[in-house]
Design a protein around this motif. Structure first.
Motif: not given
Length: 88
Positions: A1-20
């Motif tokens: 589990t990764a936890t991220f605390t923030f202040s704001g009205q919108a959030v996005a997660w950036v990550a790689p995609c792939g065959p595995s």
């Protein structure tokens, strides 16, 4: 589990995609918001794989929980995080 605390009205997660790549749950303030499938036929770096807006002003906690599972096309369960983006 990764936890991220923030202040704001919108959030996005950036990550790689792939065959595995595998599956992960995304929770905001403890509520299950989405299950994200990071599988794609070819490797792609730094993709917005999850975005959520319309949050109330104030502090929030986003959790990414690795499920250890995958869809039938994937060859692995890997889940990575390149970063999170917050919009006020």
């Amino acid at each position: 589990t990764a936890t991220f605390t923030f202040s704001g009205q919108a959030v996005a997660w950036v990550a790689p995609c792939g065959p595995s790549r595998g599956l992960a749950e995304v929770r905001i303030d403890g509520d299950l918001i989405a299950t994200v499938d990071l599988y794609c036929p070819s490797a792609l770096a730094r993709r917005v794989v999850f975005a959520h807006n319309g949050l109330a002003l104030g502090s929030h906690t986003l959790e990414v929980r690795v499920l250890g599972t995958r869809n039938d096309d994937s060859t692995g369960n890997r889940v990575d995080i390149d970063g999170f983006v917050v919009l006020s």
